[in-house]
Every structure is written in structure tokens, then in C-alpha cells.
Motif scaffolding. Structure first.
Motif, PDB file in Angstrom:
ATOM      1  N   ALA A   1       0.879  -0.321  21.277  1.00  0.00           N
ATOM      2  CA  ALA A   1       2.311   0.000  21.441  1.00  0.00           C
ATOM      3  C   ALA A   1       2.919   0.466  20.124  1.00  0.00           C
ATOM      4  CB  ALA A   1       3.067  -1.215  21.979  1.00  0.00           C
ATOM      5  N   ALA A   2       2.598  -0.231  19.027  1.00  0.00           N
ATOM      6  CA  ALA A   2       3.137   0.161  17.718  1.00  0.00           C
ATOM      7  C   ALA A   2       2.642   1.541  17.322  1.00  0.00           C
ATOM      8  CB  ALA A   2       2.730  -0.876  16.661  1.00  0.00           C
ATOM      9  N   ALA A   3       1.364   1.822  17.597  1.00  0.00           N
ATOM     10  CA  ALA A   3       0.810   3.140  17.277  1.00  0.00           C
ATOM     11  C   ALA A   3       1.431   4.215  18.178  1.00  0.00           C
ATOM     12  CB  ALA A   3      -0.711   3.117  17.446  1.00  0.00           C
ATOM     13  N   ALA A   4       1.604   3.888  19.475  1.00  0.00           N
ATOM     14  CA  ALA A   4       2.198   4.848  20.416  1.00  0.00           C
ATOM     15  C   ALA A   4       3.598   5.265  19.974  1.00  0.00           C
ATOM     16  CB  ALA A   4       2.247   4.244  21.821  1.00  0.00           C
ATOM     17  N   HIS A   5       4.360   4.331  19.435  1.00  0.00           N
ATOM     18  CA  HIS A   5       5.702   4.634  18.930  1.00  0.00           C
ATOM     19  C   HIS A   5       5.677   5.700  17.833  1.00  0.00           C
ATOM     20  CE1 HIS A   5       9.026   2.500  20.670  1.00  0.00           C
ATOM     21  NE2 HIS A   5       8.390   1.348  20.674  1.00  0.00           N
TER      22      HIS A   5
ATOM     23  N   LYS B   1       3.495   0.820   9.790  1.00  0.00           N
ATOM     24  CA  LYS B   1       3.747   1.537   8.535  1.00  0.00           C
ATOM     25  C   LYS B   1       3.054   2.901   8.485  1.00  0.00           C
ATOM     26  CE  LYS B   1       6.166  -1.756   6.664  1.00  0.00           C
ATOM     27  NZ  LYS B   1       7.572  -1.536   6.291  1.00  0.00           N
ATOM     28  N   PHE B   2       2.503   3.338   9.631  1.00  0.00           N
ATOM     29  CA  PHE B   2       1.583   4.473   9.598  1.00  0.00           C
ATOM     30  C   PHE B   2       2.229   5.765   9.110  1.00  0.00           C
ATOM     31  CE2 PHE B   2      -2.008   7.043  10.856  1.00  0.00           C
ATOM     32  CZ  PHE B   2      -3.056   6.169  10.597  1.00  0.00           C
TER      33      PHE B   2
ATOM     34  N   CYS C   1       0.826  -1.209   0.000  1.00  0.00           N
ATOM     35  CA  CYS C   1       0.000   0.000   0.000  1.00  0.00           C
ATOM     36  C   CYS C   1       0.862   1.261   0.000  1.00  0.00           C
ATOM     37  CB  CYS C   1      -0.903  -0.032   1.231  1.00  0.00           C
ATOM     38  SG  CYS C   1      -2.136   1.258   1.260  1.00  0.00           S
ATOM     39  N   VAL C   2       1.966   1.233   0.745  1.00  0.00           N
ATOM     40  CA  VAL C   2       2.860   2.400   0.826  1.00  0.00           C
ATOM     41  C   VAL C   2       3.434   2.715  -0.557  1.00  0.00           C
ATOM     42  CG1 VAL C   2       4.977   3.321   1.848  1.00  0.00           C
ATOM     43  CG2 VAL C   2       3.441   1.902   3.232  1.00  0.00           C
ATOM     44  N   SER C   3       3.950   1.700  -1.234  1.00  0.00           N
ATOM     45  CA  SER C   3       4.552   1.907  -2.561  1.00  0.00           C
ATOM     46  C   SER C   3       3.522   2.411  -3.561  1.00  0.00           C
ATOM     47  CB  SER C   3       5.165   0.599  -3.072  1.00  0.00           C
ATOM     48  OG  SER C   3       6.189   0.167  -2.217  1.00  0.00           O
ATOM     49  N   ILE C   4       2.341   1.791  -3.537  1.00  0.00           N
ATOM     50  CA  ILE C   4       1.304   2.159  -4.504  1.00  0.00           C
ATOM     51  C   ILE C   4       0.836   3.595  -4.272  1.00  0.00           C
ATOM     52  CG2 ILE C   4      -1.060   1.647  -5.250  1.00  0.00           C
ATOM     53  CD1 ILE C   4      -0.429  -1.325  -4.633  1.00  0.00           C
ATOM     54  N   ALA C   5       0.592   3.960  -3.011  1.00  0.00           N
ATOM     55  CA  ALA C   5       0.120   5.305  -2.697  1.00  0.00           C
ATOM     56  C   ALA C   5       1.160   6.366  -3.044  1.00  0.00           C
ATOM     57  CB  ALA C   5      -0.244   5.400  -1.219  1.00  0.00           C
TER      58      ALA C   5
END
Length: 591
Positions: free
Chosen positions: A301-305, A267-268, A229-233
């Protein structure tokens, strides 16, 4: 001519290799594979192509460790077979290696194939490399089909339109493969393939593949689609991203599998940069809020980072408003999260919000959160806050910081758990640099001296090294007026362990303070301690004199140090004698 008629000399390298590869000792076989380049040089490019490579292709049946070494070696064989013109000779053995059962061998074979693909001319690429990719993609075993997925992107840009269409067709088939491992491999390489495919075919061919993979029954496939998704966007225009990508991304952010949501959180910030500020405001802010309050701690935790980086990348004109209204309320909840990994992740980045929000918001909204985290039961949370104090100091100033946070730091420095005290000691030089010498003297210096007489040896040892770092930061004059008098006072302490700590401090302070202070201020105390009634102290005097000798002047060594060591050398205690003799010998070498 029959093989038996060929001279023994011409067959020797191959014959040796055959014997070694048949040996039962795996290490011997491994060593022989690692010597392949030497054997190829001995054979020359012609015989390497006609004898060595076919032999290797036919004998791929060995231990995984040997096959791995072979796959790696062949990736560097281009010059040994005659250069790019003949590089296609290396494809048969690597193709075989790309189909074996062991994953690390296949991956290494694919890595080597990718490396040598760039050395093919466009004509050779279509004549030799693309057919290999097609064979692997259509292979009966899933192992060959997974390997094929990693080869499309390296050959696609340099082939004709017709071959490109065929490659896209093969890749689509792999994305729909019956075997989850193949779909997973395709999903993992989709973003890479998207980067080389023309935009029109990205929209018409690859995005439907992406949508299907993001809806796959296997969560291990769906989470890899998030990476694509990251590459395509990044490639698409904003309108196309909104229309073609965002529906799927929204779906992934709310996926039933926490692993997929975790990948979205990981990947946010990359997704944020790829989609731009407008889509971030309308779509990613609500998605981020959902991730920050996810039911799974790993996702939170991943989002908090990502909190600091996400806030930093917001639209400059609306940044403060979005953070204060849409992000900070969720951050406040995370400060009291039941999971320590979530709190620790947040603590490692939350201080970075201060420069973004400015002094007023920091004082009013962030300081209470920092204070709460400094008092958290989890040591890692407290330490993550302390290690980033400089961010806040720059924004609100030392006065505000000391009034708000210092009491909590002091409390932490006196914690009943010695490992917590130890960790604070390690951060003390950092704090000293952030807070300045005057503030340090007033608020923290007494703490540092208290640690020198702690009942735990590890604390006393760390406190000693801490003093050295502080002297290096604040200077020898500061040490002479502030630290050294208190250190020397310990030489008269009733507890012999504290007297030994005095010597340990002198060991590390001598170099930092220089010759003048060492000779005139510290050396007399060391010499006086040579008369201590505890043998452990006396032999540590000998060790200290040897340690500080390089800092002393020759007159002090000859007139004061050597007579003291001679006296210790005749001590009744055998250990004192030994260390005195070691010191005498060591000082003689220095002299």
C-alpha cells in the motif's frame, strides 16, 4: 541578610508561587506555571535570574502536566532574564526537565533548549550549552542520553574544530549505546546531524554510524536509519552515494522486518530525488518492483501510493519505456490485490499516470485497469477513481471516456448500498464540471432526478444539495429548462415524502435561481401546496415561504405569501399554526 529580614513585598511573587506549587490541586499548580512570565515581569530580570530560575530548578518534582507547561514556558524566557547575554541562566532547569521519565516533557524541554541555543553567542555556546550536551550524553539514565541526541545539530555549526570533534565522538558513542531507546533517538537525529557536519567528516564519521544503525538488531532503530539515508544521499556526490549509501539502502529495501521495508516505501520518492536518475534506473526501479509485490499489504500500500510520483520523477528520456516495461506489469497485479487498502492506495494515484503516458497508452493499457477498479467491490476504490477522472479526460477526451467508464459510473449510482449511492452524489458536481453540460444532460441528469425520490432520506437530502451545486455550475437558465419542471412535478406525487422533497429542492434552488424564476415559476407551486391534505407538507410550506422570502419581491410577499401564511396560521393542526406564526414573524424581520 536573612530571608526573614527581607521585606514581605519583595518576596511576594515567589512566596505566592511557592504556596501555589505546594497546593494539592494540580490545576492550580498548572495555572501558576502558566503565569510565570507575569511573575518574572513583576520581579524584574535580576531577581528572575537570581531567585525565580534557581527556585524552579530546585523544585522540579511535579506532575507531568505541570512540568510540560514549565518546559514550554522556559523556551520563551530569554527577554525575561535579560536577553541573549544571560540566556544560559535557563539551561539548569531545562537540563533537569530533559532527564525526566515522561517522554513528552523531555521532548518539550529539548525543543526549548534548541530554541534558546540560537540565542547563545559562540563563546557562551562553548562555555555553557556544549557542556550541558556532554553531560546529558554521558548521563547514567537513558532519558538524558535520548534527550542529548536532539541537541548536537543546533550547536555543532557554531563551535570550534576541537569541540566539533568532541561532539562527533559523543554522538558516535550514543549510536552504539547499550539501550535501544538511545540508539533509536540517535538514528532519528542522524540525518539532521548529517546536514550540519562537514562532508569529509560525514564520510569518515557519520556514514559508519549510519551503516551500523541500519544493521541494528532492533527494527525500530533500522527503520529510522532509512530517514537518515535521504539526508546523507542529498549531500553526497553521486559516486559517493553509490559507494557509501546504496549497499545499505538495498539491504533496507529487503530487510526481514516489514516495518523497515514500509519505511523505505514511505521515503521512496524522497530517496529517488536524493540519489538522482542514474541510480534510480539501476537500483531503485528493481527495489520499487520488490516493494510493489511485497508479502506485507502495508508495504504494498505504501509503495502503491508512490507510483505516480515515482513515475513522474523518472528520467524524461526513458520515462515511458521504464514505466511500460518495469512498473506497469506490477501495477496491473495490484489492481487485483486481495487487500482493499492496497487497491484503494493505487486507485488514488493511478489516474495520474495518464498525463505521463499519453493518449495511446492510456486507452490501450490504463483504461482497462480503470474499468476494473470502477467495478471493484470496495467503494473507496471506486470513489478514488471517480474523483480523479479529470486527469484522464484531459488526455483522452470525453467521447472515449464516456464509452469506456460511464456505464460503470451509472451502475455505481444505482448501487444497492445506499452509502455508495450517497458517495456518488457527492461526486456528481465534480463529474458534471469534468464532463460538461451537454454530456451531463444526456447521460447523468435522469440519475440526479431519480435520487430525489430514493427511499432513503439521506439520499434525498444529498440529492437536493446536489441540485443546488449543479445549478451554481450550469446556471439558472439550465435549471429552468432541465431541473425545475421535474422538481415541480413532484408536488403532485402520491407519496407525501416526495412532495416534501419538492419543497426542500425549492428551498435550496431559490437563491441559486434568483428572484424572477423563483417568483414566476416556483412560488405558485409552493402556494398551491398550502392546501395539501398532509399536515407535514403544509407546515413545510410555511418553512419554505420563510426560507425563500429574501429572494422574493415585496409585491409577491404582500399579495401572495402573507395571505397564504395567515390562512395556515388558522390551520387545525398545531404544528402548522406554529410554523406559520414563525414564518410570519421571520418575514416581518426581513421586510
Amino acid at each position: 541578610m536573612a530571608a526573614s529580614e527581607v521585606s514581605d513585598d519583595s518576596l511576594y511573587p515567589i512566596a505566592v508561587l511557592i504556596d501555589e506549587l505546594k497546593n494539592e490541586d494540580v490545576q492550580l499548580r498548572l495555572n501558576s506555571i502558566k503565569k510565570l512570565s507575569t511573575i518574572a515581569l513583576a520581579l524584574g530580570v535580576e531577581r528572575t535570574r537570581t531567585e525565580l530560575i534557581p527556585f524552579l530548578t530546585e523544585t522540579i518534582y511535579d506532575e507531568d502536566e505541570v512540568l510540560l507547561a514549565l518546559a514550554e514556558q522556559l523556551g520563551n524566557f530569554t527577554t525575561l532574564v535579560g536577553g541573549p547575554e544571560y540566556v544560559h541562566c535557563l539551561l539548569p532547569p531545562l537540563e533537569s526537565l530533559a532527564t525526566v521519565e515522561e517522554t513528552v516533557v523531555r521532548d518539550k524541554a529539548v525543543e526549548s533548549l534548541r530554541a534558546i541555543s540560537h540565542q547563545h553567542s559562540p563563546a557562551d555556546l562553548e562555555a555553557h550549552f556544549v557542556p550541558l550536551v556532554q553531560r546529558l550524553a554521558a548521563g547514567d539514565w537513558f532519558t538524558s542520553r535520548t534527550s542529548a541526541c536532539g541537541l548536537f545539530s543546533v550547536c555543532y555549526p557554531r563551535v570550534s574544530a576541537a569541540v566539533k570533534a568532541d561532539l562527533r565522538s559523543h554522538f558516535r558513542t550514543l549510536c552504539q549505546d547499550d539501550t535501544p531507546m538511545v540508539r533509536r533517538a540517535a538514528a532519528g537525529k542522524l540525518g539532521e546531524f548529517a546536514n550540519v557536519v562537514e562532508v569529509e567528516y560525514l564520510k569518515s564519521d557519520l556514514i559508519p554510524m549510519f551503516v551500523n544503525l541500519a544493521q541494528d538488531e532492533q527494527d525500530s532503530v533500522r527503520l529510522l536509519a532509512v530517514e537518515a539515508c535521504v539526508s546523507i544521499a542529498t549531500i553526497l556526490e553521486q559516486d559517493d552515494t553509490e559507494q557509501l549509501v546504496m549497499p545499505t539502502l538495498r539491504q533496507c529495501a529487503g530487510d526481514t522486518s516489514w516495518r523497515v521495508r514500509y519505511m523505505v516505501a514511505e521515503k521512496f520518492t524522497e530517496l529517488q530525488k536524493a540519489v538522482g536518475v542514474e541510480i534510480t534506473k539501476t537500483d531503485l526501479v528493481p527495489a520499487f518492483q520488490a516493494l510493489l509485490k511485497d508479502t506485507e499489504a502495508e508495504v504494498r500500500a505504501a509503495a502503491a501510493h508512490k507510483v505516480r510520483d515515482f513515475c513522474q520523477n523518472l528520467d524524461a528520456y526513458q520515462k515511458e519505456t521504464i514505466i511500460m516495461n518495469s512498473i506497469l506489469p506490477y501495477v496491473k497485479d495490484l489492481v487485483a490485490d486481495p487487500n482493499q487498502h492496497v487497491k484503494s492506495a493505487l486507485a488514488s494515484v493511478i489516474m495520474g499516470l495518464s498525463p505521463i503516458l499519453g493518449k495511446h497508452n492510456t486507452v490501450e493499457h490504463l483504461l482497462p485497469l480503470f474499468l476494473s477498479q470502477l467495478k471493484d467491490e470496495c467503494p473507496e476504490v471506486r470513489l478514488n477513481i471517480i474523483s480523479n477522472l479529470d486527469c484522464v479526460n484531459e488526455v483522452i477526451g470525453i467521447q472515449q471516456l464516456s464509452q469506456s467508464l460511464l456505464p460503470a459510473i451509472v451502475e455505481l449510482a444505482e448501487d444497492s448500498k445506499w452509502r455508495v449511492r450517497l458517495a456518488i452524489i457527492e461526486y456528481m458536481p465534480l463529474l458534471a464540471g469534468q464532463l460538461g453540460v451537454n454530456f451531463f444532460n444526456e447521460k447523468l441528469n435522469s440519475l440526479c432526478m431519480t435520487w430525489l425520490v430514493d427511499h432513503v432520506y439521506a439520499i434525498r437530502e444529498a440529492a437536493t444539495m446536489n441540485l443546488k451545486k449543479l445549478v451554481e455550475k450550469f446556471g439558472a437558465d439550465w435549471a429552468q429548462s432541465t431541473v425545475i419542471p421535474k422538481v415541480l412535478e413532484m408536488s403532485r406525487d402520491q407519496n407525501y415524502l416526495h412532495r416534501m422533497t419538492c419543497l426542500f429542492c425549492i428551498n435550496v434552488l431559490a437563491e441559486a435561481c434568483g428572484t424572477d424564476i423563483t417568483v414566476n415559476v416556483m412560488l405558485p407551486t409552493v402556494l398551491n401546496m398550502a392546501n395539501d391534505n398532509v399536515a407535514n407538507v403544509r407546515f413545510n410550506v410555511a418553512k419554505t415561504l420563510q426560507k425563500i422570502a429574501p429572494v422574493l419581491d415585496q409585491n409577491s410577499i404582500q399579495m401572495k405569501v402573507k395571505p397564504t401564511l395567515e390562512k395556515l396560521h388558522s390551520d387545525v393542526d398545531v404544528d402548522v399554526k406554529y410554523f406559520a406564526s414563525e414564518a410570519i414573524a421571520g418575514i416581518a424581520v426581513v421586510g
